[in-house]
Design a protein around this motif. Structure first.
Motif: not given
Length: 301
Positions: A269-272, A145-152, A204-213
């Motif tokens: 890295l995911l957020r970037l 997962e770390l390798s994947r987000v670093f690639s992105e 809790v509100i705002d589920f636009e990014d649910y399951e981003i990871t």
């Protein structure tokens, strides 16, 4: 607003309690309409226009999550059409967003008590989700997962940083030697701004990014970085992953103390990655870049 009145009638919600209603509009990336009944201290309904497929998907996620976590999130009413536009309507909740009440928490004790409640809200939210998926045995490999987000991240930030490359290689090497983690769907933006705070309940509100990871503790880092006790200075905020709540959660999840920092690097890295591109999050992205620079300086091999 006349169209709100007509929309409520279409939805069958123009009942007597709202005979004398008022409407407030919050202008964000898309307008949010708050419908208040007479003398009410919180909205009876919250209305958003559904503009694209992502908006429709978010509404479906909200509906699905309500079945799992119940009153921990606003109760959805449904999708209704008016003047060839579709709108998502949900019940309002008691409480206020952080920006309206932060001046009330001016002592260290008050802030500490609030933060304890915020952490418990996250625990309860994730526990309700994992309890419903208790029969599933999905795991996630942190090094993959770390390798994947670093690639992105590299696809967006095309200027290579040799120190960061070495750091990620070191992190991947460390994480490849540990067992996979139990995959926990993450809210995606579990921060102070996405919580409605009441005296006895937090919603809790705002589920636009649910399951981003499904990487465990992603939400924990998001919350930690948004807390009043977290410095806005990147060189200090970079230590947010050392919070005692995060350490306790890592221990419960079987994540080694020395590996928490690599999970935090994954978070940054995911957020970037694609998440923070565009004007909406440009200022926060700039801050995240400074946070990453501070992390590299502190942990470079």
């Amino acid at each position: 607003m006349q169209f709100i009145k007509e929309l409520l009638a279409v939805a069958g919600l123009a009942h007597i309690r709202l005979a004398d209603y008022s409407v407030a509009c919050i202008s964000t990336t898309r307008p949010i309409y708050l419908v208040f009944g007479h003398d009410a201290d919180h909205p009876a309904y919250v209305i958003r226009r559904l503009a694209d497929d992502h908006d429709f998907h978010t509404q479906q996620i909200h509906k699905y999550l309500y079945q799992l976590v119940g009153k921990r999130i606003p109760e959805p009413v449904g999708i209704f059409e008016h003047a060839q536009q579709k709108y998502d309507i949900q019940h309002g909740v008691k409480g206020a967003p952080w920006f309206q009440i932060k001046s009330k928490f001016h002592t260290e004790t008050a802030r500490a008590q609030l933060e304890a409640r915020l952490w418990q809200t996250l625990v309860d939210f994730q526990s309700a989700i994992t309890a419903c998926n208790a029969n599933e045995t999905n795991t996630i490999q942190p090094h993959d997962e770390l390798s994947r987000v670093f690639s992105e991240y590299q696809k967006i930030e095309q200027t290579e940083n040799a120190e960061l490359v070495k750091l990620v290689e070191s992190a991947v090497s460390d994480l490849s030697g540990v067992p996979g983690c139990f995959a926990i769907p993450q809210h995606g933006d579990f921060c102070l701004n996405n919580l409605i705070i009441d005296t006895s309940h937090i919603t809790v509100i705002d589920f636009e990014d649910y399951e981003i990871t499904a990487m465990p503790m992603y939400d924990h880092f998001t919350l930690a970085l948004s807390l009043p006790s977290c410095s806005e200075e990147p060189n200090l905020a970079v230590n947010a992953f050392k919070d005692t709540q995060i350490a306790a959660t890592a221990e419960k999840l079987g994540i080694g103390a020395s590996d928490i920092r690599w999970h935090f690097l994954h978070h940054i890295l995911l957020r970037l990655g694609p998440w923070s591109t565009g004007e909406k999050r440009a200022k926060y992205r700039a801050w995240l870049k400074q946070l990453l620079a501070s992390f590299i300086e502190a942990h470079a091999p």
